[in-house]
Write a protein that holds these residues in place. Structure first.
Motif, PDB file in Angstrom:
ATOM      1  N   ALA A 165      44.920   7.638  -9.472  1.00  0.00           N
ATOM      2  CA  ALA A 165      45.201   6.359 -10.116  1.00  0.00           C
ATOM      3  C   ALA A 165      46.692   6.061 -10.036  1.00  0.00           C
ATOM      4  N   LYS A 166      47.010   4.842  -9.638  1.00  0.00           N
ATOM      5  CA  LYS A 166      48.404   4.410  -9.576  1.00  0.00           C
ATOM      6  C   LYS A 166      48.556   3.105 -10.338  1.00  0.00           C
ATOM      7  N   ILE A 167      49.597   3.014 -11.142  1.00  0.00           N
ATOM      8  CA  ILE A 167      49.928   1.738 -11.774  1.00  0.00           C
ATOM      9  C   ILE A 167      50.632   0.883 -10.727  1.00  0.00           C
ATOM     10  N   VAL A 168      49.955  -0.148 -10.264  1.00  0.00           N
ATOM     11  CA  VAL A 168      50.510  -0.971  -9.180  1.00  0.00           C
ATOM     12  C   VAL A 168      51.160  -2.242  -9.707  1.00  0.00           C
ATOM     13  N   PHE A 169      50.912  -2.552 -10.984  1.00  0.00           N
ATOM     14  CA  PHE A 169      51.585  -3.700 -11.596  1.00  0.00           C
ATOM     15  C   PHE A 169      51.656  -3.498 -13.097  1.00  0.00           C
ATOM     16  N   THR A 170      52.832  -3.735 -13.648  1.00  0.00           N
ATOM     17  CA  THR A 170      53.036  -3.704 -15.090  1.00  0.00           C
ATOM     18  C   THR A 170      53.271  -5.131 -15.567  1.00  0.00           C
ATOM     19  N   GLY A 193      51.526  -0.479  -1.741  1.00  0.00           N
ATOM     20  CA  GLY A 193      50.419  -1.066  -2.493  1.00  0.00           C
ATOM     21  C   GLY A 193      50.817  -1.669  -3.815  1.00  0.00           C
ATOM     22  N   ARG A 194      52.101  -1.619  -4.157  1.00  0.00           N
ATOM     23  CA  ARG A 194      52.524  -2.196  -5.426  1.00  0.00           C
ATOM     24  C   ARG A 194      52.411  -3.713  -5.380  1.00  0.00           C
ATOM     25  N   LEU A 195      52.157  -4.293  -6.544  1.00  0.00           N
ATOM     26  CA  LEU A 195      52.036  -5.734  -6.662  1.00  0.00           C
ATOM     27  C   LEU A 195      53.304  -6.294  -7.280  1.00  0.00           C
ATOM     28  N   VAL A 196      53.819  -7.354  -6.682  1.00  0.00           N
ATOM     29  CA  VAL A 196      55.084  -7.953  -7.117  1.00  0.00           C
ATOM     30  C   VAL A 196      54.815  -9.384  -7.567  1.00  0.00           C
ATOM     31  N   ALA A 197      55.204  -9.702  -8.805  1.00  0.00           N
ATOM     32  CA  ALA A 197      54.979 -11.041  -9.331  1.00  0.00           C
ATOM     33  C   ALA A 197      55.935 -12.034  -8.683  1.00  0.00           C
ATOM     34  N   ARG A 198      55.359 -13.082  -8.114  1.00  0.00           N
ATOM     35  CA  ARG A 198      56.154 -14.135  -7.502  1.00  0.00           C
ATOM     36  C   ARG A 198      56.216 -15.382  -8.388  1.00  0.00           C
ATOM     37  N   LEU A 225      45.752  -1.116 -12.338  1.00  0.00           N
ATOM     38  CA  LEU A 225      45.678   0.160 -11.638  1.00  0.00           C
ATOM     39  C   LEU A 225      45.124  -0.040 -10.241  1.00  0.00           C
ATOM     40  N   GLY A 226      45.544   0.832  -9.326  1.00  0.00           N
ATOM     41  CA  GLY A 226      45.023   0.828  -7.963  1.00  0.00           C
ATOM     42  C   GLY A 226      44.471   2.187  -7.595  1.00  0.00           C
ATOM     43  N   PHE A 227      43.327   2.196  -6.905  1.00  0.00           N
ATOM     44  CA  PHE A 227      42.688   3.425  -6.416  1.00  0.00           C
ATOM     45  C   PHE A 227      42.339   3.239  -4.942  1.00  0.00           C
TER      46      PHE A 227
END
Length: 325
Positions: free
Chosen positions: A174-179, A217-222, A162-164
């Motif tokens: 609250a935002k889900i930035v990575f699943t 702000g989303r996280l991307v898996a590399r 989560l990101g705040f």
């Protein structure tokens, strides 16, 4: 010059810990000097000048200690169940606590003396994961502020980060930035020292993921790599970034995995080394050495950065280490 560093070590009462221990590192040896404060079940802590904020997992409290005399100033409820991690923002005015038991993230506003003021602002996570034993509900396991002030929360129970954007004592939306992959169990995060890159250790899958910050702000898996040399009955433990090295502990395999961080932020494995105990839960840097706290057996071990165990301190149920000088 003789190397001399001092640490506090926290452990679990059920394993025999009597409180916070004072441990000194002198020229490749560890010395346990005394119990400085009768606070047990400490698995995380953060420092603001002379003040230490520590979690007592069993009591469900945050304990504030003055390190000039090791007296307890105040203890207050963590606003959830089984607090396991906490973090201060860069200004030292916001303290955030991760409550593993019920998935609550709580933000406490601190006054000039470092004391909480007003009611905490809380967000209780929702959801679950496919592991019925470990993921029946949300489990906030780690909290931390990025250099830009973004607050991240790793939730082991529902496989997400989560990101705040906290402001004025409020967590914000609250935002889900990575699943994360189902059943992987996100446990801890570490930040790249220079780039907008996060490193995620997943406990249940024993994996290390390299995450780039993308749009919004989303996280991307590399990249995603195993923390193990081969499949084993194991849980991810601790993660630590130091310059161009990244260290991860494996609980079950009972090892420290060392990764090199490449110029673009990707990682590659250098080695696995026995940690010298059972269930290595916490990592710290001490000069040219690593300190490893073992939750089940082995106390605290001192290791060369890229070498073997050199020394050991008998700390029952060791789960936390904090540098004090």
């Amino acid at each position: 010059m003789e190397q001399q560093c001092a640490w506090i070590a926290g452990g679990y009462a059920e394993a025999g810990a009597m409180g916070l221990y004072l441990v000194r590192h002198r020229v490749g040896r560890l010395h346990v000097e005394c119990v400085v404060a009768p606070v047990c079940n400490v698995s995380a802590g953060v420092r603001r000048d002379a003040l230490w904020y520590l979690v007592d997992e069993v009591a469900g409290d945050v304990v504030l200690i003055d390190s000039t005399n090791w007296r307890e100033i105040v203890r207050f409820p963590s606003a959830g169940h089984a607090p396991c991690h906490l973090a201060l923002d860069a200004t030292g005015t916001m303290l955030v606590v991760a409550n593993y038991g019920d998935g609550t993230t709580a933000l406490f506003t601190l006054d000039d003396r470092g004391l909480p003021t007003g009611d905490p602002d809380c967000y209780r996570h929702t959801g679950n994961g496919p592991d019925p034993d470990r993921q029946a509900g949300p489990h906030a396991h780690w909290v931390g502020f990025a250099p830009d002030g973004t607050l991240y929360v790793a939730d082991l129970g529902n496989d997400c980060v989560l990101g705040f954007s906290p402001n004025s004592g409020r967590l914000g939306t609250a935002k889900i930035v990575f699943t994360a992959p189902p059943g992987s169990g996100p446990r801890q995060i570490a930040f790249h020292p220079d780039r907008p890159i996060l490193y995620l250790l997943s406990e249940l899958a024993s994996t290390l993921s390299v995450l780039d910050r993308g749009d919004g702000g989303r996280l991307v898996a590399r990249q995603c790599v195993s923390t193990l040399p081969s499949p084993a009955d194991n849980l991810g433990g601790a993660i630590l970034v130091d310059g161009d090295r990244l260290y991860v502990t494996n609980r079950g395999h009972d090892s420290v995995a060392t990764f090199a961080i490449e110029t673009d932020g990707a990682v590659h494995l250098i080695s696995h080394r026995a940690s010298g105990g059972l269930s290595p839960r916490f990592l710290a840097i001490d000069g040219d050495h690593l300190l490893v706290a073992h939750e089940r057996q082995g106390g605290v071990t001192l290791m060369e950065r890229d070498g073997p165990v050199l020394a050991r301190a008998d700390i029952p149920g060791a789960a936390f280490l904090g540098a004090i000088g």
